[in-house]
Design a protein around this motif. Sequence first.
Motif, PDB file in Angstrom:
ATOM      1  N   ALA A 224       0.790  -1.221   0.056  1.00 35.06           N
ATOM      2  CA  ALA A 224      -0.178  -0.025  -0.079  1.00 35.06           C
ATOM      3  C   ALA A 224       0.880   1.237   0.033  1.00 35.06           C
ATOM      4  N   GLY A 225       0.678   2.171  -0.926  1.00 32.04           N
ATOM      5  CA  GLY A 225       1.171   3.374  -0.830  1.00 32.04           C
ATOM      6  C   GLY A 225       2.371   3.569  -2.039  1.00 32.04           C
ATOM      7  N   ASP A 226       2.709   2.055  -2.475  1.00 31.74           N
ATOM      8  CA  ASP A 226       3.749   2.300  -3.472  1.00 31.74           C
ATOM      9  C   ASP A 226       3.277   2.896  -4.736  1.00 31.74           C
ATOM     10  N   ARG A 227       4.105   3.630  -5.272  1.00 31.66           N
ATOM     11  CA  ARG A 227       3.934   4.152  -6.879  1.00 31.66           C
ATOM     12  C   ARG A 227       4.614   3.276  -7.788  1.00 31.66           C
ATOM     13  N   LEU A 228       3.948   2.704  -8.901  1.00 29.76           N
ATOM     14  CA  LEU A 228       4.350   1.772  -9.586  1.00 29.76           C
ATOM     15  C   LEU A 228       4.141   2.360 -11.130  1.00 29.76           C
ATOM     16  N   ILE A 229       4.857   1.844 -12.145  1.00 28.44           N
ATOM     17  CA  ILE A 229       4.627   1.965 -13.370  1.00 28.44           C
ATOM     18  C   ILE A 229       4.500   0.642 -14.183  1.00 28.44           C
TER      19      ILE A 229
END
Length: 157
Positions: free
Chosen positions: A81-86
């Motif tokens: 939770a909270g991770d920014r992913l591409i």
Amino acid sequence: MTAEQNIDWDLPDPFTLEITVREEDTDRLGHANNVVYVRWLEDVSWAHIESLGMTWELHEATGKAMAITRTEIDYLASANAGDRLILGTWLTGFDGRFRSSRQFQLVRPADGKTLVRAVSTHACVNMKTQRPSRAPKEFAEILSAASVSGGKGLAPD
């Protein structure tokens, strides 16, 4: 240089979707649930194909659609939770008649880590009968023009 420019993509010039892992995306282990990854793969696939002109309106006009026949996912590391992913994707093949394929790579820019690699295959179907059908000319032109080859596949580096 931005974090996205530092990503070691498996293939050049991916179509990308930015994702922030929400609390409701996580499972009992505290990381993104495998069902959520499948949803993300579908989300980026539709966004990509529509950006190429293969819109839902075109699907309806031709009466055809590309249905997923297989998806393989390698979960290499967890997202929290909270991770920014591409999430990057590429069309990687079209046989000129019925079948196409797509490759995916999910990366966390904060550390450059690839979390997921996946591939999916699709078959053209008649939307009324749900039976296999030759891809219409409009699909064939888009899929042929957008397909790239090669890549690292599912095996980790």
